[in-house]
Design a protein around this motif. Structure first.
Motif, short mmCIF file in Angstrom:
data_model
loop_
_atom_site.label_atom_id
_atom_site.label_comp_id
_atom_site.label_asym_id
_atom_site.label_seq_id
_atom_site.Cartn_x
_atom_site.Cartn_y
_atom_site.Cartn_z
N ASP A 1 0.83 -1.20 0.00
CA ASP A 1 0.00 0.00 0.00
C ASP A 1 0.86 1.25 0.00
O ASP A 1 0.51 2.27 0.59
CB ASP A 1 -0.94 -0.01 1.22
CG ASP A 1 -0.19 -0.11 2.54
OD1 ASP A 1 1.03 -0.38 2.52
OD2 ASP A 1 -0.83 0.06 3.60
N SER A 2 1.98 1.19 -0.70
CA SER A 2 2.92 2.29 -0.77
C SER A 2 3.02 2.82 -2.19
O SER A 2 2.44 2.27 -3.12
CB SER A 2 4.29 1.83 -0.26
OG SER A 2 5.23 2.87 -0.31
N HIS A 3 3.82 3.87 -2.35
CA HIS A 3 4.00 4.51 -3.65
C HIS A 3 4.73 3.60 -4.64
O HIS A 3 4.52 3.69 -5.85
CB HIS A 3 4.79 5.81 -3.46
CG HIS A 3 5.03 6.57 -4.71
ND1 HIS A 3 6.29 6.84 -5.20
CD2 HIS A 3 4.18 7.12 -5.60
CE1 HIS A 3 6.20 7.53 -6.32
NE2 HIS A 3 4.93 7.71 -6.58
N ASN A 4 5.59 2.73 -4.12
CA ASN A 4 6.34 1.81 -4.98
C ASN A 4 6.89 0.69 -4.12
O ASN A 4 7.21 0.91 -2.96
CB ASN A 4 7.48 2.55 -5.69
CG ASN A 4 7.97 1.84 -6.93
OD1 ASN A 4 8.53 0.76 -6.87
ND2 ASN A 4 7.75 2.46 -8.09
N ILE A 5 7.00 -0.48 -4.69
CA ILE A 5 7.57 -1.60 -3.94
C ILE A 5 9.09 -1.46 -3.84
O ILE A 5 9.73 -2.11 -3.02
CB ILE A 5 7.17 -2.94 -4.59
CG1 ILE A 5 7.30 -4.09 -3.58
CG2 ILE A 5 7.98 -3.20 -5.85
CD1 ILE A 5 6.67 -5.37 -4.04
#
Length: 293
Positions: free
Chosen positions: A228-232
């Motif tokens: 649930d973040s901007h990028n893994i």
């Protein structure tokens, strides 16, 4: 005081015949229940087959102690939406254009085409594939990798899920995944970063998986990894080891998720199905989890 619903019903079967009931009482979890939900419940609870029309009659409510688990608990199934809403002008990733959503055919224009009283709307959207909550397939990073049309449905649907709690941590390392039952699972990493969605804070200093963590997930043969973040990956540099490691092993990635705080630690199934498009490696999905029965 707990609530019970009292009602009569008339059920018709598609192969003929029917049954009726009077003064049925059922426990409910809230103050009321719709006729449709009540009809669906009694069909399920009575294990009826070949059901056609269900008519709920004389429905009313009574304040009375429950005799068993209320309907909301008895059915035991909940769908949890894990996707952000895509809207006109949404910025998912700085530097990529926001979607433009508009009418191709407006309702007003359709009045000139259809009979009086009938209107339709045909929408149009112009967007990059990395918009909203989206899935990454191997083709996203590898020219010979599977694209959206080539990944089998079994890779997107009905996956056993496990939630990894990683709130308050920027660098999510290997230790978060050790001593966990993750093999053949959809591993969803709850960083809590979704609270920053659609704000400036979302784009910088976001949580990400380390290279070592991605390699460990690959070694454990997980099916899919979501976050649930901007990028893994850490976007402060040019390398993307989590993407390369996971997609190189045909492990799908879902980014920009939400509502992971609503998931149990395990015991749910995960779904994230994109359209079947040739020549694309990413696309928005309606990701969701089914919890319970």
């Amino acid at each position: 005081m707990s609530k019970r619903v009292i009602f009569d019903f008339d059920i018709s079967f598609t192969n003929g015949g029917g049954i009726q009931g009077q003064e049925f009482r059922l426990d409910i979890g809230g103050e009321s229940i719709s006729d449709q939900d009540l009809a669906d419940y009694i069909v399920w609870d009575m294990r009826l087959l070949m059901v056609g029309k269900v008519k709920i009659i004389n429905k009313r409510y009574l304040a009375e102690e429950h005799k068993r688990s209320p309907i909301s608990l008895a059915q035991g199934e909940e769908l949890i939406d894990l996707s952000h809403t895509v809207f006109d002008g949404l910025v998912t990733y700085k530097g990529l254009p926001a979607p433009v959503i508009c009418d191709y055919l407006s309702r007003e224009q359709s009045k000139e085409i259809y009979d009086k009283g009938a209107t339709v709307q045909i929408g149009r959207i112009d967007m990059v594939a990395n918009t909203g909550t989206y899935i990454d397939c191997p083709f996203h990073f590898f020219e010979e990798g599977m694209d959206l049309s080539e990944v089998p449905l079994t890779a997107f649907t009905g996956l056993d899920g496990i939630t990894i709690e990683a709130r308050g941590v920027m660098e999510i390392g290997i230790d978060f995944f050790k001593n966990k039952e993750i093999r053949n699972k959809a591993v969803l990493v709850h960083s809590g970063w979704a609270t920053n969605w659609n704000t400036e804070a979302y784009f910088t200093d976001h949580p990400y998986l380390t290279k070592e963590a991605a390699e460990y997930l690959r070694e454990c043969s997980v099916k899919l990894v979501g976050i649930d973040s901007h990028n893994i990956d850490d976007t402060r540099g040019k390398s993307r080891p989590a993407h390369s490691t996971l997609l190189g092993a045909d492990i799908l990635i879902v980014e920009h998720m939400c509502n992971l705080d609503m998931l149990p630690a395990f015991g749910y199934t995960f779904y994230a199905v994109p359209p079947k498009i040739k020549g694309m490696g990413t696309f928005p999905v309606r990701a969701y989890a089914k919890v319970g029965r």
